[in-house]
Motif scaffolding. Structure first.
Motif, short mmCIF file in Angstrom:
data_model
loop_
_atom_site.label_atom_id
_atom_site.label_comp_id
_atom_site.label_asym_id
_atom_site.label_seq_id
_atom_site.Cartn_x
_atom_site.Cartn_y
_atom_site.Cartn_z
N HIS A 133 -4.27 4.70 -0.89
CA HIS A 133 -2.81 4.57 -0.91
C HIS A 133 -2.16 4.97 0.42
O HIS A 133 -1.08 4.50 0.76
CB HIS A 133 -2.22 5.40 -2.04
CG HIS A 133 -2.55 4.88 -3.40
ND1 HIS A 133 -2.01 3.70 -3.90
CD2 HIS A 133 -3.38 5.34 -4.37
CE1 HIS A 133 -2.47 3.48 -5.11
NE2 HIS A 133 -3.31 4.45 -5.43
N VAL B 168 8.72 -1.50 -2.03
CA VAL B 168 7.73 -1.47 -3.11
C VAL B 168 7.34 -0.04 -3.46
O VAL B 168 7.17 0.31 -4.63
CB VAL B 168 6.48 -2.29 -2.71
CG1 VAL B 168 5.33 -2.04 -3.68
CG2 VAL B 168 6.82 -3.77 -2.67
N SER B 169 7.20 0.82 -2.44
CA SER B 169 6.79 2.20 -2.69
C SER B 169 7.78 2.94 -3.58
O SER B 169 7.39 3.74 -4.44
CB SER B 169 6.61 2.93 -1.36
OG SER B 169 5.59 2.34 -0.59
N ARG C 109 3.84 -2.28 -9.23
CA ARG C 109 3.78 -3.08 -8.00
C ARG C 109 2.52 -2.73 -7.20
O ARG C 109 1.93 -1.66 -7.39
CB ARG C 109 5.01 -2.82 -7.13
CG ARG C 109 6.31 -3.40 -7.65
CD ARG C 109 6.42 -4.89 -7.44
NE ARG C 109 7.78 -5.38 -7.65
CZ ARG C 109 8.62 -5.68 -6.66
NH1 ARG C 109 8.26 -5.53 -5.39
NH2 ARG C 109 9.83 -6.13 -6.93
N ARG D 10 1.17 -2.31 -3.22
CA ARG D 10 1.72 -2.05 -1.89
C ARG D 10 0.75 -2.50 -0.80
O ARG D 10 -0.42 -2.15 -0.81
CB ARG D 10 2.02 -0.56 -1.74
CG ARG D 10 2.46 -0.13 -0.35
CD ARG D 10 2.82 1.34 -0.32
NE ARG D 10 1.81 2.17 -0.94
CZ ARG D 10 2.04 3.12 -1.85
NH1 ARG D 10 3.27 3.36 -2.26
NH2 ARG D 10 1.06 3.83 -2.36
N ASP D 11 1.28 -3.27 0.16
CA ASP D 11 0.51 -3.64 1.35
C ASP D 11 0.80 -2.69 2.52
O ASP D 11 -0.08 -2.43 3.34
CB ASP D 11 0.83 -5.08 1.79
CG ASP D 11 0.38 -6.10 0.76
OD1 ASP D 11 -0.69 -5.89 0.16
OD2 ASP D 11 1.11 -7.08 0.54
N TRP E 117 3.96 0.58 3.81
CA TRP E 117 5.08 1.44 3.42
C TRP E 117 6.34 1.01 4.18
O TRP E 117 6.26 0.65 5.36
CB TRP E 117 4.77 2.89 3.75
CG TRP E 117 3.63 3.49 2.99
CD1 TRP E 117 2.30 3.29 3.22
CD2 TRP E 117 3.72 4.39 1.88
NE1 TRP E 117 1.54 4.01 2.33
CE2 TRP E 117 2.39 4.70 1.49
CE3 TRP E 117 4.78 4.97 1.19
CZ2 TRP E 117 2.10 5.57 0.44
CZ3 TRP E 117 4.50 5.83 0.14
CH2 TRP E 117 3.17 6.12 -0.23
N ASP E 118 7.48 1.05 3.50
CA ASP E 118 8.78 0.79 4.12
C ASP E 118 9.49 2.12 4.32
O ASP E 118 9.88 2.76 3.34
CB ASP E 118 9.63 -0.14 3.25
CG ASP E 118 9.00 -1.50 3.08
OD1 ASP E 118 8.79 -2.18 4.09
OD2 ASP E 118 8.72 -1.89 1.92
N SER F 91 -0.52 7.80 -5.66
CA SER F 91 0.19 6.72 -4.94
C SER F 91 1.50 7.16 -4.32
O SER F 91 2.07 6.46 -3.50
CB SER F 91 0.45 5.57 -5.93
OG SER F 91 1.24 6.01 -7.02
N CYS F 92 2.04 8.32 -4.73
CA CYS F 92 3.35 8.72 -4.22
C CYS F 92 3.50 10.24 -4.22
O CYS F 92 4.57 10.75 -4.07
CB CYS F 92 4.46 8.09 -5.04
SG CYS F 92 4.32 8.33 -6.81
#
Length: 276
Positions: free
Chosen positions: A35, A59-60, A69, A71-72, A74-75, A275-276
């Motif tokens: 991740h 997406v994050s 979702r 994720r490709d 991070w934004d 993931s977060c």
């Protein structure tokens, strides 16, 4: 090199000449099962130490609030007037041992100007992120209203994020956020501005940037932002009331409250996740 929990060395691609195999160095897998959670945390702490606030969107943020979702990259959202400064810092020798700039995306993505953003990659690791101006995420800045995950990552509060999807008329993200958080109509009446219509001035500006970015590239197709006018209150009520209608055969209503939430499940953001 950025923190990594897993090290996988895939076989050398057969197309490489034998003489080149000794210098072939595949990217490692980022932390937390791929991740990249610890990597983006390092970047955020670096920017914050240099006086630049930021928060995670895209997406994050949907994943954080429970949406299913994938994720490709991070934004990372920063104030509009700090984008240039942040990009310079992230391109400097201060952090060059961990990341380096890479070219932006070569094509446009639906409902996104990601092909116009500063983009970065982990050095020797399969980890990517872009810098997004707060305006583009329709996130009020100065200072950001954030909620930190149990890992320490900053996300827009749920009302701020949900409001942005309404104002942008991002219907897919709105439904994903509703189904991930499982909020009610009443929650929206208490926390959101449901008066009036979506922000068409924002849409016009975003489409202008998209058109200018495509000029001279020879693209056959450019993704523009939807320009229809919607009533925010009607949109909100419609999308919340249709949660059950979005259930599928893999998410029967005797087990699921929404397509992302089992009955009686805790709010995802209250749980520590890789993931977060």
């Amino acid at each position: 090199m950025l923190a990594s929990n897993i090290h996988i060395n895939p076989p050398v691609p057969p197309s490489l000449p034998v003489a080149d195999t000794a210098t072939y160095s595949p990217d490692e897998v980022p932390s937390c099962g791929g991740h990249g959670t610890l990597e983006i945390l390092t970047i955020i702490r670096f920017l914050e130490e240099h006086g630049i606030e930021c928060c995670i969107v895209g997406v994050s943020a949907l994943i954080y609030y429970g949406a299913g979702r994938v994720r490709d990259e991070w934004d990372l959202c920063v104030p509009d007037n700090k984008v240039t400064e942040a990009a310079a810092l992230l391109s400097s020798e201060l952090i060059s041992d961990k990341i380096h700039p890479v070219p932006p995306h070569s094509t446009s993505h639906p409902f996104s100007l990601s092909h116009t953003y500063h983009r970065f990659k982990g050095r020797g690791i399969h980890f990517y992120f872009v810098l997004m101006p707060a305006h583009d995420a329709h996130i009020p800045s100065g200072p950001f209203q954030i909620q930190r995950s149990l890992t320490g990552l900053p996300y827009p509060t749920l009302p701020i994020l949900m409001q942005s999807y309404l104002d942008m008329n991002d219907d897919v993200s709105l439904c994903d956020c509703i189904d991930g958080s499982d909020v009610s109509e009443e929650w929206g009446r208490r926390h959101l501005d449901l008066d009036g219509t979506n922000d068409l001035e924002w849409t016009s500006r975003m489409n202008k940037v998209a058109k200018e970015a495509a000029r001279g590239k020879g693209w056959l197709f450019v993704h523009y932002f939807p320009t229809q006018t919607i009533n925010k209150r009607e949109k909100w009520e419609s999308r919340v009331r249709s949660k059950k209608g979005r259930l599928g055969w893999t998410t029967p209503d005797n087990l699921f409250d929404t397509r992302f939430r089992l009955k009686g499940s805790p709010d995802p953001w209250t749980q520590k996740r890789m993931s977060c």
